[in-house]
Design a protein around this motif. Structure first.
Motif, PDB file in Angstrom:
ATOM      1  N   PHE A   1       0.748  -1.285  -0.018  1.00  0.00           N
ATOM      2  CA  PHE A   1       0.052   0.026   0.070  1.00  0.00           C
ATOM      3  C   PHE A   1       0.761   1.232  -0.072  1.00  0.00           C
ATOM      4  O   PHE A   1       0.745   2.157  -0.802  1.00  0.00           O
ATOM      5  CB  PHE A   1      -0.866   0.130   1.253  1.00  0.00           C
ATOM      6  CG  PHE A   1      -1.721   1.134   1.313  1.00  0.00           C
ATOM      7  CD1 PHE A   1      -3.034   1.350   0.614  1.00  0.00           C
ATOM      8  CD2 PHE A   1      -1.394   2.287   2.110  1.00  0.00           C
ATOM      9  CE1 PHE A   1      -3.819   2.712   0.713  1.00  0.00           C
ATOM     10  CE2 PHE A   1      -2.212   3.398   2.200  1.00  0.00           C
ATOM     11  CZ  PHE A   1      -3.260   3.716   1.612  1.00  0.00           C
ATOM     12  N   ILE A   2       1.800   1.160   0.813  1.00  0.00           N
ATOM     13  CA  ILE A   2       2.982   2.418   0.798  1.00  0.00           C
ATOM     14  C   ILE A   2       3.562   2.616  -0.401  1.00  0.00           C
ATOM     15  O   ILE A   2       3.711   3.689  -0.964  1.00  0.00           O
ATOM     16  CB  ILE A   2       3.783   2.333   1.791  1.00  0.00           C
ATOM     17  CG1 ILE A   2       3.027   2.308   3.521  1.00  0.00           C
ATOM     18  CG2 ILE A   2       4.763   3.240   1.933  1.00  0.00           C
ATOM     19  CD1 ILE A   2       4.017   2.073   4.587  1.00  0.00           C
TER      20      ILE A   2
ATOM     21  N   LEU B   1      13.269  -1.466  -0.021  1.00  0.00           N
ATOM     22  CA  LEU B   1      12.476  -2.277   0.742  1.00  0.00           C
ATOM     23  C   LEU B   1      11.091  -2.252   0.366  1.00  0.00           C
ATOM     24  O   LEU B   1      10.342  -3.304   0.282  1.00  0.00           O
ATOM     25  CB  LEU B   1      12.534  -1.777   2.116  1.00  0.00           C
ATOM     26  CG  LEU B   1      11.715  -2.802   3.337  1.00  0.00           C
ATOM     27  CD1 LEU B   1      12.168  -4.282   3.335  1.00  0.00           C
ATOM     28  CD2 LEU B   1      11.714  -1.885   4.630  1.00  0.00           C
ATOM     29  N   LEU B   2      10.441  -1.215  -0.227  1.00  0.00           N
ATOM     30  CA  LEU B   2       9.061  -1.002  -0.504  1.00  0.00           C
ATOM     31  C   LEU B   2       8.909  -1.825  -1.790  1.00  0.00           C
ATOM     32  O   LEU B   2       7.897  -2.326  -2.099  1.00  0.00           O
ATOM     33  CB  LEU B   2       8.569   0.307  -0.532  1.00  0.00           C
ATOM     34  CG  LEU B   2       8.488   1.066   0.634  1.00  0.00           C
ATOM     35  CD1 LEU B   2       8.136   2.645   0.402  1.00  0.00           C
ATOM     36  CD2 LEU B   2       7.550   0.634   1.537  1.00  0.00           C
ATOM     37  N   TRP B   3       9.803  -1.823  -2.735  1.00  0.00           N
ATOM     38  CA  TRP B   3       9.923  -2.612  -4.011  1.00  0.00           C
ATOM     39  C   TRP B   3       9.811  -3.964  -3.580  1.00  0.00           C
ATOM     40  O   TRP B   3       8.929  -4.561  -4.223  1.00  0.00           O
ATOM     41  CB  TRP B   3      11.047  -2.257  -4.845  1.00  0.00           C
ATOM     42  CG  TRP B   3      10.965  -0.976  -5.496  1.00  0.00           C
ATOM     43  CD1 TRP B   3      11.592   0.234  -5.134  1.00  0.00           C
ATOM     44  CD2 TRP B   3      10.396  -0.831  -6.770  1.00  0.00           C
ATOM     45  NE1 TRP B   3      11.318   1.026  -5.976  1.00  0.00           N
ATOM     46  CE2 TRP B   3      10.702   0.521  -6.854  1.00  0.00           C
ATOM     47  CE3 TRP B   3       9.876  -1.267  -7.918  1.00  0.00           C
ATOM     48  CZ2 TRP B   3      10.285   1.361  -8.306  1.00  0.00           C
ATOM     49  CZ3 TRP B   3       9.546  -0.712  -8.936  1.00  0.00           C
ATOM     50  CH2 TRP B   3       9.460   0.424  -9.103  1.00  0.00           C
TER      51      TRP B   3
ATOM     52  N   LYS C   1       3.031   5.913  -2.721  1.00  0.00           N
ATOM     53  CA  LYS C   1       4.253   6.804  -2.998  1.00  0.00           C
ATOM     54  C   LYS C   1       4.510   6.894  -4.604  1.00  0.00           C
ATOM     55  O   LYS C   1       5.092   7.857  -5.122  1.00  0.00           O
ATOM     56  CB  LYS C   1       5.704   6.105  -2.600  1.00  0.00           C
ATOM     57  CG  LYS C   1       5.543   6.649  -0.982  1.00  0.00           C
ATOM     58  CD  LYS C   1       7.134   6.058  -0.564  1.00  0.00           C
ATOM     59  CE  LYS C   1       7.054   6.721   1.055  1.00  0.00           C
ATOM     60  NZ  LYS C   1       8.625   6.759   1.587  1.00  0.00           N
ATOM     61  N   THR C   2       4.231   5.742  -5.353  1.00  0.00           N
ATOM     62  CA  THR C   2       4.346   5.766  -6.669  1.00  0.00           C
ATOM     63  C   THR C   2       3.137   6.109  -7.607  1.00  0.00           C
ATOM     64  O   THR C   2       3.212   6.074  -8.811  1.00  0.00           O
ATOM     65  CB  THR C   2       4.779   4.458  -7.334  1.00  0.00           C
ATOM     66  OG1 THR C   2       3.857   3.363  -6.983  1.00  0.00           O
ATOM     67  CG2 THR C   2       6.102   4.010  -6.520  1.00  0.00           C
ATOM     68  N   LYS C   3       2.199   6.651  -6.907  1.00  0.00           N
ATOM     69  CA  LYS C   3       0.761   7.063  -7.619  1.00  0.00           C
ATOM     70  C   LYS C   3       1.080   7.891  -8.765  1.00  0.00           C
ATOM     71  O   LYS C   3       0.332   8.084  -9.658  1.00  0.00           O
ATOM     72  CB  LYS C   3      -0.516   7.178  -6.867  1.00  0.00           C
ATOM     73  CG  LYS C   3      -0.223   8.472  -6.038  1.00  0.00           C
ATOM     74  CD  LYS C   3      -1.636   8.406  -5.110  1.00  0.00           C
ATOM     75  CE  LYS C   3      -1.792   9.893  -4.548  1.00  0.00           C
ATOM     76  NZ  LYS C   3      -0.670  10.363  -3.799  1.00  0.00           N
TER      77      LYS C   3
END
Length: 159
Positions: A53-54, A78-80, A58-60
């Motif tokens: 979700f984060i 880490l989010l990837w 962040k990439t929207k």
């Protein structure tokens, strides 16, 4: 279109992320069962979902920024990884549920199981392919941005 895709993914990821952890919370609080080691799996799925979700949040705007040829904000590795793992977990869970359906031949509830399996599989595939496509798009954007800067430098030297 990419921005709308990100919003749809954000909406779809929320219930898939919160359901496993919410289910474990319900079982522990209201059914008063003991915490078992296998309960870490849904908790991990919820953690991956929150990371996904984060990532999507962040990439929207990335698709809009690429079209405008603007600098893209950096997203943590880490989010990837969490986003990719979230998609892979739901793909694997879908395959496992199909295997269970086939093994036990539950003819009684096969339609309800398919209603559960198909959206999980679609969101899992969509999340993985979105991350891969976005990574490729960022690479192309960096390459073009770097070459345009080099062309600007060359243009300033020759003048």
């Amino acid at each position: 279109m990419g921005h709308l895709q990100k919003i749809i993914l954000l909406v779809l990821v929320v219930p898939l992320a919160l359901f496993p952890g919410g289910l474990i919370s319900y079982v522990l609080m209201y059914e008063e069962l003991k915490f078992e080691t296998s309960m870490w799996i849904p908790i991990g799925m919820t953690a991956l979902g929150i990371g996904s979700f984060i990532f999507h949040f962040k990439t929207k705007n990335f698709y809009r920024l690429v079209k405008k040829d603007e600098e893209l904000p950096r997203v943590d590795l880490l989010l990837w990884i969490l986003n990719f793992a979230f998609g892979m977990v739901y793909i694997l869970l879908s395959f496992f549920m199909i295997y269970v359906m086939y093994t036990f031949r539950t003819e009684k509830n096969w339609f309800m199981m398919l209603i559960t399996i198909i959206p999980m599989f679609i969101v899992g595939i969509w999340t993985v392919f979105d991350a891969l496509y976005l990574n490729k798009l960022i690479g192309i954007h960096k390459y073009e941005h770097r070459h345009s800067e080099i062309e600007d430098i060359k243009g300033n030297i020759t003048e």
